[in-house]
Enzyme design. Structure first.
Site, PDB file in Angstrom:
ATOM      1  N   LEU A   1     -46.152  14.802  95.533  1.00 20.74           N
ATOM      2  CA  LEU A   1     -44.627  14.396  94.349  1.00 20.74           C
ATOM      3  C   LEU A   1     -44.418  13.510  95.397  1.00 20.74           C
ATOM      4  CD1 LEU A   1     -43.567  18.128  95.139  1.00 20.74           C
ATOM      5  CD2 LEU A   1     -44.504  17.173  92.644  1.00 20.74           C
ATOM      6  N   ASP A   2     -45.443  12.991  95.790  1.00 24.57           N
ATOM      7  CA  ASP A   2     -44.677  11.928  96.740  1.00 24.57           C
ATOM      8  C   ASP A   2     -44.195  10.394  96.199  1.00 24.57           C
ATOM      9  OD1 ASP A   2     -47.340  11.635  96.101  1.00 24.57           O
ATOM     10  OD2 ASP A   2     -48.380  11.287  98.189  1.00 24.57           O
ATOM     11  N   THR A   3     -43.848  10.325  95.454  1.00 24.83           N
ATOM     12  CA  THR A   3     -43.124   9.187  94.343  1.00 24.83           C
ATOM     13  C   THR A   3     -42.341   8.295  95.563  1.00 24.83           C
ATOM     14  OG1 THR A   3     -42.156   9.938  92.442  1.00 24.83           O
ATOM     15  CG2 THR A   3     -41.384   8.032  92.711  1.00 24.83           C
ATOM     16  N   VAL A   4     -42.331   6.713  95.305  1.00 21.35           N
ATOM     17  CA  VAL A   4     -42.117   6.553  95.947  1.00 21.35           C
ATOM     18  C   VAL A   4     -40.951   4.841  95.986  1.00 21.35           C
ATOM     19  CG1 VAL A   4     -44.207   5.620  97.046  1.00 21.35           C
ATOM     20  CG2 VAL A   4     -43.383   4.355  95.245  1.00 21.35           C
TER      21      VAL A   4
ATOM     22  N   GLY B   1     -41.821   8.940  99.667  1.00 16.39           N
ATOM     23  CA  GLY B   1     -41.954   9.855  99.156  1.00 16.39           C
ATOM     24  C   GLY B   1     -41.534  11.332  99.881  1.00 16.39           C
TER      25      GLY B   1
END
Length: 420
Positions: free
Chosen positions: A232-235, A49
């Site tokens: 906001l830590d989409t992977v 992220g």
């Protein structure tokens, strides 16, 4: 604009087998040699992220990135498809309670988990995605299954197979195709529940005192640091296999306290990920995965923009200019105070072996980069020749302002490639 070019090099030439002395070779030695030859090569780059990653949790973020890299490399060494390898990496990231994807995802306004995920195959250019999906532990597995089913051709009566499903329809399709469901109480962790309660209280307080939208936005941004929890830590992950085929995937639980039914960039074509093999008009194979504020990434179609830019001669300069001109300074985001996002990218091409090499072999030259406008971004990378994955938390330089500055780093490695 602040730019950082600290090259965290991953240069690693393929290891050469030592010469075998004359004499008898035992059955065990022969088996070992055969198993070594059967292992395939490849490279993976993952991210946990772009957002805010505290020093106190740095160890956990790096550890999950290492595991994700190892899972992908194991698949590649066994000869799996690039899409299966990138899915394996994402499953590992989704299963971590420290990432905002799959288990432990952010809760929406109703206290529910709704996940987005997508995957793209650079060889076939097929795409699979799910949005606002609840009740499935690993959303990327559903996206990958959609991609695979789509490659089989039309359904009965000439119907077009879906490539993107949302909500209840996505859930029913997943269960019908043998993907197990997961109870909400298993998906929700004590960390995500505690964060939801804190954010909910702040929202209720803001509404009671009639706080305007901008003040509320600032409260939410500051709460990310206070609660040690980036929202906001989409992977994501990008992969290239030993034949040069690329794949990319992304998964996200979305913004904290999002409206039910909201779908972010992680599910949308050209926004969350992009993968495209080399072709008549593409000298390089490219793969991209994005992270950050979904609305910003959707309005700029950042994944596809980055992929196209990487066809330029200088990948580093091309990515920097894209982040600056197509993202931070994008006319589609002119009303935004700060533009928050990050990308991981790789590009590869076939080339001759090292000039000083006596072996007449082709290699895959793999360039990999990450860039972000957020305060930090956690990444990990590994090639099939590496003994272990390398991890790094990239941060903006001191004095740089998140949303207005760009950090960019990367490296290069060479992989043995079969000659066609």
């Amino acid at each position: 604009m602040t730019m950082e070019k600290g090259m965290s090099s991953g240069e690693g030439l393929p290891s050469r087998s030592s010469q075998v002395s004359a004499g008898k070779i035992t059955a065990k030695e022969l088996e070992t040699k055969q198993s070594y030859k059967e292992k395939r090569g490849g490279f993976v780059l993952v991210h946990a992220g772009a957002g805010y990653h505290s020093e106190s949790k740095a160890k956990e973020y790096k550890h999950v990135c290492k595991r994700a890299c190892q899972k992908a490399i194991e698949k590649l060494q066994a000869g799996a498809l690039a899409t299966d390898a990138v899915t394996a990496a994402l499953v590992e990231l989704e299963d971590s309670p420290f990432t905002n994807a799959g288990m432990g995802s952010n809760l929406n306004l109703l206290g529910e988990i709704e996940c987005d995920a997508s995957i793209m195959d650079g060889k076939s250019l097929n795409f699979g995605a799910v949005g606002a999906l609840s009740g499935i532990k690993n959303p990327v597995s559903v996206a990958n299954r959609l991609l695979c089913e789509g490659q089989k051709g039309k359904l009965s009566a000439g119907r077009i197979p879906p490539c993107f499903l949302v909500g209840e329809g996505a859930y029913r399709w997943a269960v019908d195709h043998g993907i197990p469901s997961c109870p909400p109480n298993i998906m929700t962790t004590r960390f995500s529940l505690a964060a939801f309660k804190r954010n909910k209280r702040k929202l209720e307080l803001a509404e009671r005192v009639d706080t305007d939208f901008m003040q509320l936005k600032k409260r939410r941004q500051s709460s990310e640091k206070e609660n040690d929890s980036g929202t906001l830590d989409t992977v994501g992950a990008v992969v290239v296999d030993h034949e040069g085929n690329v794949a990319a995937a992304v998964s996200s639980g979305g913004l904290a306290l999002k409206h039910p039914g909201r779908v972010g960039q992680a599910a949308l074509y050209g926004c969350g990920c992009w993968a495209e093999n080399t072709g008549a008009h593409n000298p390089y194979s490219t793969a991209v995965s994005t992270s950050g504020c979904g609305e910003h990434l959707v309005r700029t179609i950042l994944a596809r923009e980055c992929s196209h830019a990487l066809q330029a001669e200088d990948a580093h300069q091309a990515l920097l200019e894209t982040m600056q001109n197509k993202f931070i300074s994008s006319p589609f985001l002119a009303s935004e105070d700060g533009v928050l996002g990050g990308v991981i990218v790789l590009r590869s091409c076939r080339c001759s072996a090292e000039p000083d090499s006596s072996q007449n072999k082709q290699t895959l030259l793999v360039e990999f980069l990450w860039s972000h406008t957020t305060e930090s971004m956690c990444v990990g990378y590994m090639s099939a020749q590496d003994g272990k994955a390398k991890t790094h938390i990239s941060r903006l330089p001191p004095g740089a302002v998140a949303g207005q500055s760009v950090a960019i780093e990367g490296g290069v490695c060479r992989l043995e490639s079969p000659v066609n």
